[in-house]
Design a protein around this motif. Structure first.
Motif, PDB file in Angstrom:
ATOM      1  N   LYS A   1       1.721   0.508 -20.486  1.00 32.21           N
ATOM      2  CA  LYS A   1       1.631   1.011 -19.111  1.00 32.21           C
ATOM      3  C   LYS A   1       0.182   0.963 -18.620  1.00 32.21           C
ATOM      4  O   LYS A   1      -0.086   0.613 -17.471  1.00 32.21           O
TER       5      LYS A   1
ATOM      6  N   GLN B   1      -1.181  -1.605 -15.606  1.00 26.57           N
ATOM      7  CA  GLN B   1      -1.632  -0.895 -14.422  1.00 26.57           C
ATOM      8  C   GLN B   1      -0.605  -1.022 -13.295  1.00 26.57           C
ATOM      9  O   GLN B   1      -0.901  -1.399 -12.185  1.00 26.57           O
ATOM     10  N   ASN B   2       0.592  -0.745 -13.674  1.00 28.54           N
ATOM     11  CA  ASN B   2       1.730  -0.876 -12.777  1.00 28.54           C
ATOM     12  C   ASN B   2       2.158   0.519 -12.336  1.00 28.54           C
ATOM     13  O   ASN B   2       3.127   1.066 -12.807  1.00 28.54           O
ATOM     14  N   TRP B   3       1.368   1.080 -11.417  1.00 29.43           N
ATOM     15  CA  TRP B   3       1.623   2.434 -10.988  1.00 29.43           C
ATOM     16  C   TRP B   3       2.346   2.455  -9.649  1.00 29.43           C
ATOM     17  O   TRP B   3       2.198   1.553  -8.841  1.00 29.43           O
ATOM     18  N   VAL B   4       3.083   3.492  -9.416  1.00 32.47           N
ATOM     19  CA  VAL B   4       3.783   3.655  -8.143  1.00 32.47           C
ATOM     20  C   VAL B   4       2.934   4.568  -7.278  1.00 32.47           C
ATOM     21  O   VAL B   4       2.550   5.651  -7.691  1.00 32.47           O
ATOM     22  N   GLU B   5       2.659   4.108  -6.053  1.00 34.36           N
ATOM     23  CA  GLU B   5       1.924   4.929  -5.111  1.00 34.36           C
ATOM     24  C   GLU B   5       2.844   5.325  -4.003  1.00 34.36           C
ATOM     25  O   GLU B   5       3.594   4.505  -3.463  1.00 34.36           O
ATOM     26  N   VAL B   6       2.829   6.587  -3.636  1.00 32.03           N
ATOM     27  CA  VAL B   6       3.668   7.084  -2.548  1.00 32.03           C
ATOM     28  C   VAL B   6       2.802   7.178  -1.303  1.00 32.03           C
ATOM     29  O   VAL B   6       1.765   7.841  -1.308  1.00 32.03           O
TER      30      VAL B   6
END
Length: 167
Positions: A156, A160-165
């Motif tokens: 992870k 660097q596959n993050w979810v941004e809201v």
């Protein structure tokens, strides 16, 4: 590392830890069983030396009956007689009257208890090896879960596959 473990993994590791602890407790009990067999053998040898028994007398102590039943043996260890036996490292007259042979089988070449001096320790040592093997397996499974969680976390981080809201 606890923060990268899922709830399921945390529960698995907690249960595994309890299982290993229980195996450790049972192993300690088995070592006490071995001690009891040794004490019974010493008591038989002492009776032979004192001239109360001949070499061909069985000498099986009735308190060895609890060895094959874990819960019964655990109860014996916690009893006042059991505590005294392990504290003093000596099996004595079950009634406390100093009789050197009370509670021991006095038959010659007894078929019922045949080979108890060798068979009981062999059985107990086998149990100890089995529990050590089980504990090693559980420990290996725990290690695999921790390594998998660590690898998942590293992957992870690398992706660097993050979810941004966004509002």
């Amino acid at each position: 590392m606890a923060s990268i473990l899922s709830d399921e993994e945390k529960e698995f590791l907690e249960n595994s830890s309890k299982a290993r602890f229980q195996l450790g407790e049972e192993t300690l009990l088995c070592h006490k069983m071995l001690t009891l067999v040794e004490l019974a053998q010493e008591r038989r040898r002492a009776a032979i030396t004192a001239g109360r028994f001949g070499e061909d007398i069985c000498g099986y102590d009735s308190r060895l009956d609890t060895i094959s039943a874990r819960d019964a043996f655990a109860a014996y260890v916690k009893s006042s007689e059991g505590e005294a036996t392990f504290k003093e490292s000596k099996l004595s007259d079950p009634l406390g009257e100093g009789d050197e042979v009370r509670g021991m089988c006095e038959r010659k070449r007894c078929k019922v208890h045949s080979g108890w001096q060798k068979m009981l320790p062999l059985g107990i040592k086998y149990q100890i090896r089995e529990m050590a093997s089980q504990a090693a397996e559980v420990g290996e499974e725990e290690q695999n879960v921790r390594e998998a969680a660590g690898e998942r976390w590293k992957r992870k981080q690398a992706e660097q596959n993050w979810v941004e809201v966004l509002e």
